[in-house]
Write a protein that holds these residues in place. Sequence first.
Motif, mmCIF file in Angstrom:
data_model
loop_
_atom_site.group_PDB
_atom_site.id
_atom_site.type_symbol
_atom_site.label_atom_id
_atom_site.label_comp_id
_atom_site.label_asym_id
_atom_site.label_seq_id
_atom_site.Cartn_x
_atom_site.Cartn_y
_atom_site.Cartn_z
ATOM 1 N N VAL A 193 0.806 -1.225 0.000
ATOM 2 C CA VAL A 193 0.000 0.000 0.000
ATOM 3 C C VAL A 193 0.839 1.276 0.000
ATOM 4 O O VAL A 193 0.523 2.228 -0.715
ATOM 5 C CB VAL A 193 -1.039 -0.021 1.156
ATOM 6 C CG1 VAL A 193 -0.402 -0.178 2.499
ATOM 7 C CG2 VAL A 193 -1.902 1.210 1.135
ATOM 8 N N CYS A 194 1.942 1.309 0.753
ATOM 9 C CA CYS A 194 2.743 2.536 0.810
ATOM 10 C C CYS A 194 3.433 2.806 -0.522
ATOM 11 O O CYS A 194 3.522 3.948 -0.977
ATOM 12 C CB CYS A 194 3.775 2.462 1.932
ATOM 13 S SG CYS A 194 3.009 2.484 3.555
ATOM 14 N N ALA A 197 0.884 3.884 -3.130
ATOM 15 C CA ALA A 197 0.526 5.298 -2.999
ATOM 16 C C ALA A 197 1.558 6.168 -3.725
ATOM 17 O O ALA A 197 1.206 7.134 -4.406
ATOM 18 C CB ALA A 197 0.447 5.680 -1.527
ATOM 19 N N GLN A 198 2.827 5.822 -3.592
ATOM 20 C CA GLN A 198 3.876 6.611 -4.249
ATOM 21 C C GLN A 198 3.731 6.553 -5.768
ATOM 22 O O GLN A 198 3.875 7.571 -6.452
ATOM 23 C CB GLN A 198 5.267 6.083 -3.847
ATOM 24 C CG GLN A 198 5.590 6.328 -2.378
ATOM 25 C CD GLN A 198 6.775 5.497 -1.901
ATOM 26 O OE1 GLN A 198 7.341 4.710 -2.658
ATOM 27 N NE2 GLN A 198 7.159 5.678 -0.652
ATOM 28 N N VAL A 200 1.010 5.797 -7.531
ATOM 29 C CA VAL A 200 -0.220 6.494 -7.930
ATOM 30 C C VAL A 200 0.033 7.999 -7.983
ATOM 31 O O VAL A 200 -0.321 8.679 -8.949
ATOM 32 C CB VAL A 200 -1.377 6.161 -6.957
ATOM 33 C CG1 VAL A 200 -2.538 7.142 -7.120
ATOM 34 C CG2 VAL A 200 -1.859 4.735 -7.197
ATOM 35 N N ASN A 201 0.691 8.545 -6.943
ATOM 36 C CA ASN A 201 1.015 9.971 -6.941
ATOM 37 C C ASN A 201 1.922 10.325 -8.109
ATOM 38 O O ASN A 201 1.780 11.378 -8.730
ATOM 39 C CB ASN A 201 1.703 10.361 -5.628
ATOM 40 C CG ASN A 201 0.740 10.359 -4.445
ATOM 41 O OD1 ASN A 201 -0.477 10.343 -4.627
ATOM 42 N ND2 ASN A 201 1.277 10.361 -3.247
ATOM 43 N N ARG A 204 0.005 10.698 -11.351
ATOM 44 C CA ARG A 204 -0.739 11.969 -11.412
ATOM 45 C C ARG A 204 0.200 13.147 -11.625
ATOM 46 O O ARG A 204 -0.113 14.097 -12.344
ATOM 47 C CB ARG A 204 -1.577 12.153 -10.148
ATOM 48 C CG ARG A 204 -2.831 11.293 -10.162
ATOM 49 C CD ARG A 204 -3.753 11.596 -9.001
ATOM 50 N NE ARG A 204 -4.380 12.904 -9.089
ATOM 51 C CZ ARG A 204 -5.528 13.144 -9.718
ATOM 52 N NH1 ARG A 204 -6.168 12.180 -10.313
ATOM 53 N NH2 ARG A 204 -6.028 14.358 -9.746
ATOM 54 N N VAL A 226 -9.097 7.021 -7.230
ATOM 55 C CA VAL A 226 -8.217 8.090 -6.762
ATOM 56 C C VAL A 226 -7.405 8.689 -7.910
ATOM 57 O O VAL A 226 -7.115 9.880 -7.938
ATOM 58 C CB VAL A 226 -7.301 7.540 -5.634
ATOM 59 C CG1 VAL A 226 -6.030 8.318 -5.540
ATOM 60 C CG2 VAL A 226 -8.042 7.566 -4.319
ATOM 61 N N ILE A 227 -7.064 7.878 -8.895
ATOM 62 C CA ILE A 227 -6.173 8.356 -9.952
ATOM 63 C C ILE A 227 -6.919 8.928 -11.156
ATOM 64 O O ILE A 227 -6.378 9.774 -11.872
ATOM 65 C CB ILE A 227 -5.213 7.213 -10.387
ATOM 66 C CG1 ILE A 227 -3.979 7.803 -11.077
ATOM 67 C CG2 ILE A 227 -5.879 6.199 -11.272
ATOM 68 C CD1 ILE A 227 -2.894 6.788 -11.309
ATOM 69 N N ALA B 265 -1.975 6.324 3.255
ATOM 70 C CA ALA B 265 -1.556 5.857 1.927
ATOM 71 C C ALA B 265 -2.662 5.073 1.230
ATOM 72 O O ALA B 265 -2.619 4.876 0.025
ATOM 73 C CB ALA B 265 -0.311 4.981 2.053
ATOM 74 N N ARG B 277 -6.931 14.082 -3.812
ATOM 75 C CA ARG B 277 -6.571 12.813 -4.427
ATOM 76 C C ARG B 277 -5.147 12.371 -4.094
ATOM 77 O O ARG B 277 -4.797 11.226 -4.314
ATOM 78 C CB ARG B 277 -6.706 12.923 -5.942
ATOM 79 C CG ARG B 277 -8.115 13.246 -6.430
ATOM 80 C CD ARG B 277 -8.999 12.026 -6.386
ATOM 81 N NE ARG B 277 -10.237 12.239 -7.119
ATOM 82 C CZ ARG B 277 -10.377 11.951 -8.421
ATOM 83 N NH1 ARG B 277 -9.378 11.455 -9.097
ATOM 84 N NH2 ARG B 277 -11.525 12.177 -9.018
ATOM 85 N N ARG B 278 -4.319 13.300 -3.619
ATOM 86 C CA ARG B 278 -2.937 12.913 -3.369
ATOM 87 C C ARG B 278 -2.876 12.001 -2.140
ATOM 88 O O ARG B 278 -3.375 12.343 -1.068
ATOM 89 C CB ARG B 278 -2.077 14.156 -3.142
ATOM 90 C CG ARG B 278 -0.616 13.862 -3.349
ATOM 91 C CD ARG B 278 0.275 15.071 -3.136
ATOM 92 N NE ARG B 278 1.596 14.579 -2.773
ATOM 93 C CZ ARG B 278 2.416 14.001 -3.629
ATOM 94 N NH1 ARG B 278 2.094 13.879 -4.892
ATOM 95 N NH2 ARG B 278 3.594 13.522 -3.217
ATOM 96 N N LEU B 279 -2.245 10.848 -2.319
ATOM 97 C CA LEU B 279 -2.174 9.879 -1.219
ATOM 98 C C LEU B 279 -0.989 10.191 -0.318
ATOM 99 O O LEU B 279 0.021 10.733 -0.761
ATOM 100 C CB LEU B 279 -2.032 8.466 -1.790
ATOM 101 C CG LEU B 279 -3.181 8.004 -2.698
ATOM 102 C CD1 LEU B 279 -2.850 6.665 -3.339
ATOM 103 C CD2 LEU B 279 -4.474 7.914 -1.906
ATOM 104 N N GLY B 280 -1.128 9.857 0.946
ATOM 105 C CA GLY B 280 -0.018 10.048 1.875
ATOM 106 C C GLY B 280 1.086 9.050 1.573
ATOM 107 O O GLY B 280 0.824 7.936 1.138
#
Lengths: 334, 342
Positions: A193-194, A197-198, A200-201, A204, A226-227, B265, B277-280
């Motif tokens: 998951v961590c 998240a990176q 996915v960010n 974007r 989210v994306i 996250a 929308r920005r994830l941690g």
Amino acid sequence: MTGPVPPDPVPLLSLRGLSKTYLRRDGLLTRPRAVAAARDVTLDIARGEVLGIVGESGSGKSTVGRMAMRLLEPTAGAVHLDGADITHLSEQALRPLRHKMQMIFQDPSASLNPRQSIRQILTTPLRLRGVAGADATQEMLETLALVGLGPDVLGRAPSTFSGGQRQRLSIARALLMKPELIVADEAVSALDVCVQAQIVNLFRHLRDRFNLSILFIGHDLAVVGVISDRIAVMYRGTLVEIAPTEQLFRRPRHPYTARLLSAEPRRGVLSAPAPPATPAGQHAPDGCVFSARCPHAADACRTRQPALAPVAPGHRAACIRTDLDLEGILPHSN
Amino acid sequence: MTAPGGGPVLRVRKLGVSFGQTSLVDGLNFDVGRGEIVALVGESGSGKSVSSLAILGLLPGADISGSAVLHAPGPAGDRDGIELLGRPERLLRPLRGKRVSMIFQDPMSSLNPIRTIGAQLREILALHAGLDGRAAERRAVDLLAQVGIVDPQGCMRLIPQRLSGGMRQRVVIALAIAGGPDLLIADEPTTALDVTIQAQVLRLLLDLRADMGMAMVFITHNLAVASAIADRVVVLYAGQIVEDAPAAAFFAAPRMPYSRGLLAAAPGLDRIASGARRLGTLPGQVPPPDERGAGCRFAPRCAWMMPDPCARRMPALEHVAPAGPGGPPHLARCARLEEIGE
């Protein structure tokens, strides 16, 4: 077949009535029958847009992604890139266009040659673009920095990286082709998951910075949500609904989308009553693909697959039951 | 969810798992109450699967220390329970399936590909319930119906290959509950399933808990799934428990900085609504087992890290707030809990 005029006069990628049919033989002596992996899929991606495709296994979402990339020949329909029909271009004629479209897969290690160093792997796209020497090295380092990797990685082999780092490397390699479109097929599904998240960010960020278009294919509704700016929902080879993300989550207009949203794991969801059980059986051959499982199916649903039709601005659904008020998973805004 | 008067079904104390010099998991303490669903969450390498395999004696070649005691449920249950760790295989085997069962992500790892579902169920029923012939047949059909197989009689005659992934996982659950175990350990049981099928299997597990009072250790990397099913959440990081809390409290206000990072996250639906929308993200990565320092293992990645004490001393797993009498405790491993606050 054609929807409303898209906001962008010339979308970067336009899929027109794309179908892919396979012949499948169930037994040695039976006649092969046609199985549609994708059926009459029409959608556009604007420049700088992230379009998500969600669906369960067998929905045809990857088939659409591969046909968009011209990695798979459609049985019918057309692929337009930047206004030009590329459906029947020869591999040779396609080559100069290939760099505009790059694909990222779920398993990055399968697409990174284990015998090459990262420098060698990243040199290939640069050479294809005719960039060499100091310029190549500089661009390589800039791109690595963009995906969050340092110059120290150049001498290493792919096997020395974690899954997340390998996915960054395959993104860096794709970016070195200066693409206008990235097709990402379950690109973050295998990541923790961590790390997910990176990445996915990062996708974007790349969209914002380079006005990239991204076709983001996935099975996880929350990640795709989210994306993505817009989401296309597929069921058994058919595009059943397409809408801006928030609108789709707030007010789905196709019963399958509503079913998918209601299954999304979240706190308290299991204490709500289960959706009505519906038999899994085959839908009528000419009817709506979801009719056999649909709690709202009417007689007309079993005779004809409805076309994708506008239900609200920017929102299309392939369902004749426009009278339904289906439940979303975000509160209505109005 | 612990029934009044009933102690835990499983009590794990100081569980340690290592291979040679490499320690994967250490000092794990947690209880699973009767009928309670405990989600064991963490990223890959956190030790969640290794711990459960060790408890069931399914980790040959590992050095396992500590204690994992299986208690019969209810007030009349055995006081002393059965120590699972170090128990010889021949004494463990009769417990598996009867007192405690385990299911995995890939149903085929628990199924014989060339035997019919019926034959496999009858074998389990003969072993754990002493049933044979007609009685076994009837019970097998009942079990398949109980796990939501639409045509249980027909299913009995099929080999696993003829079933979809969701149906196979249902059959595996039927096999796992055939002996009426008090505890089910489920390791990512829905990870390979489509989301609509996942929802059905999660519902099934909740129904079984309600019907049989079966407790569950539910191992998952997916926080959304944990939030849907768990009564308690136990977070593992680098081989240690860093937070152990009632699910409602955990998802409302996780206390250990790693738990907070994990939730930030996760792509939650609320983000889509808020437009944020920005994830941690957390910097760095989970340290491999041989690079764990003496201090808090999360310290190198922690925004609240202070050289002293965080990097020097391992914080204990402590009560976040004084638990009310009989109230479920909320534990977290962080030296700066009070300063960080909620």
